[in-house]
Design an enzyme around this catalytic site. Structure first.
Site, PDB file in Angstrom:
ATOM      1  N   THR A 179      -8.830  17.587  44.097  1.00  0.00           N
ATOM      2  CA  THR A 179      -9.782  17.741  45.205  1.00  0.00           C
ATOM      3  C   THR A 179     -11.142  18.323  44.828  1.00  0.00           C
ATOM      4  OG1 THR A 179      -8.662  19.827  45.690  1.00  0.00           O
ATOM      5  CG2 THR A 179      -8.078  17.905  47.057  1.00  0.00           C
ATOM      6  N   GLU A 180     -11.240  19.062  43.709  1.00  0.00           N
ATOM      7  CA  GLU A 180     -12.499  19.792  43.478  1.00  0.00           C
ATOM      8  C   GLU A 180     -12.844  19.871  41.990  1.00  0.00           C
ATOM      9  OE1 GLU A 180     -12.630  23.607  45.529  1.00  0.00           O
ATOM     10  OE2 GLU A 180     -11.476  22.850  47.229  1.00  0.00           O
ATOM     11  N   LEU A 181     -12.624  18.803  41.257  1.00  0.00           N
ATOM     12  CA  LEU A 181     -12.783  18.884  39.800  1.00  0.00           C
ATOM     13  C   LEU A 181     -14.206  19.266  39.371  1.00  0.00           C
ATOM     14  CD1 LEU A 181     -11.770  18.306  36.872  1.00  0.00           C
ATOM     15  CD2 LEU A 181     -12.370  15.921  37.250  1.00  0.00           C
TER      16      LEU A 181
END
Ligand code: 9MR
EC number: 3.2.1.8
Length: 368
Positions: free
Chosen positions: A277-279
């Site tokens: 979700t938030e790399l």
């Protein structure tokens, strides 16, 4: 084929990137198109204000991102800054921008201990009935307003406590000590999911967390805690559809492909989807001086991580921002480099050009 052209064009654009206009090195299909060829989804966190004010930024998202997630516009403090007063304007700006271009927006985050306004902290401290009512009102209003346009929400964010040995250890238990935990106990998590499901029978409900990726004893303990939480929720038939793995990675920390792949598989064995979700990828001490070497290290980690996630069964990848210029890795004081250098942890560089990390992800998607 679509992809061959893209990689060749990107490679050709690389050498001359410095001399070109912002984004000009980006001929060929975007990352989301390369992902889509393999049935994968690629997207990125976005800010409504920048979409409106910076044409190069908007163009970069149009080129690369097939899925949007609001960087803060879906958080409690933005949506309900005062009790009963809701403001969907900024979230709506992102959703509408996406709709005009055929890009979906996912929701982030209904229940989180940060961006949780002071009035809500005070209200939930009044006791369990009030805490329940405040949470129910927020979830009901947000989901009833957005349900036709946003089909996927991080319902609870960062519920697992950090093990000892980090900047923010939570020695008192395996769940993070938050205002809602103090008011309602650990069941606040399943209550939030049940409230969300009550609003919509087919919305995808996601539990999102960080610190789960690397090959350290600390991350191993965080993975264990998350699995305990997830298995308990599944056993109690809590309406949980997916786990979001944030993936704020650090190249100075060890990473093991099989360890991470097996963790994704363990989550999927519970019948859940797993999303990245938030790399983004942070540098640390001992990182080489020059851009080429730095970018290569970031790209190597991006490749290893993306490949392991794909092997584990992840089908959706989002980076936390798209362009180094606007990354929280640069702006957040506790996270930014202390030596004056700027993190280069996203697929596009300061000038909106694709860099090694972009190519690493493109290659991993293409090979999937
Ligand atoms: O990147 C986000 C930053 O702009 C916001 O100020 C901050 C507080 O709302 O949240 C940041 O995003 C976080 C995300 O919501 C949850 N995981 C960690 C992200 C980086 O801190």
């Amino acid at each position: 084929m679509l992809l061959g052209t893209s990689l060749a064009a990107a490679a050709a654009g690389r050498a001359g990137a410095q001399a070109l206009q912002p984004g000009a090195a980006a001929a060929g299909p975007g990352l989301y198109q390369i992902a889509r060829e393999k049935g994968l989804t690629f997207g990125a966190a976005v800010q409504a204000g920048l979409l409106a004010s910076d044409a190069s930024y908007a163009a970069a998202y149009e080129r690369e991102a097939g899925l949007l997630v609001p960087e803060f516009e879906g958080k409690w403090a933005t949506l309900q800054p005062r009790e009963g007063e809701f403001d969907f304007a900024q979230l709506d700006a992102i959703v509408q921008w996406g709709l005009a271009r055929g890009r979906a927006t996912r929701g982030h985050a209904l229940v989180w201990h940060e961006s949780f306004p002071q009035w809500a902290v005070a209200a939930v401290a009044e006791g369990a009935p009030r805490a329940r009512a405040v949470m129910a009102a927020h979830i009901a209003r947000v989901l009833s307003t957005t349900r036709l346009r946003i089909r996927d929400w991080d319902v609870v964010n960062e519920a697992v406590a950090d093990p000892p040995g980090s900047d923010t250890p939570q020695p008192e238990g395996e769940l993070r000590n938050t205002p809602l935990l103090r008011a309602l106990g650990p069941s606040y998590i399943e209550t939030a999911f049940r409230m969300a499901r009550e609003q919509d029978a087919t919305l995808r409900l996601v539990l999102n967390d960080y610190g789960l990726e690397e090959d350290t004893p600390w991350a191993e303990e965080k993975r264990r805690r998350l699995l305990v939480l997830v298995r308990g929720l599944v056993q109690r038939k809590v309406p949980l559809d997916a786990v979001g793995i944030q993936a704020h990675l650090q190249i100075v920390r060890p990473f093991s492909r099989p360890v991470f792949r097996d963790f994704v598989r363990a989550l999927r064995a519970e019948g859940l989807a797993v999303l990245v979700t938030e790399l983004d990828i942070r540098e640390g001490n001992g990182i080489p001086e020059d851009y080429v070497a730095r970018d290569r290290l970031v790209a190597e980690r991006a490749a290893a991580f993306t490949e392991a996630a794909l092997e584990g069964g992840v089908r959706t990848f989002l980076t936390w921002g798209l362009v180094d210029r606007y990354s929280w890795l640069v702006s957040e004081p506790g996270v930014a480099r202390q030596d004056g250098k700027l993190h280069r942890g996203l697929p596009l560089d300061w000038e909106f050009s694709r860099k090694e990390m972009w190519r690493a992800m493109a290659q991993a998607f293409a090979a999937a």
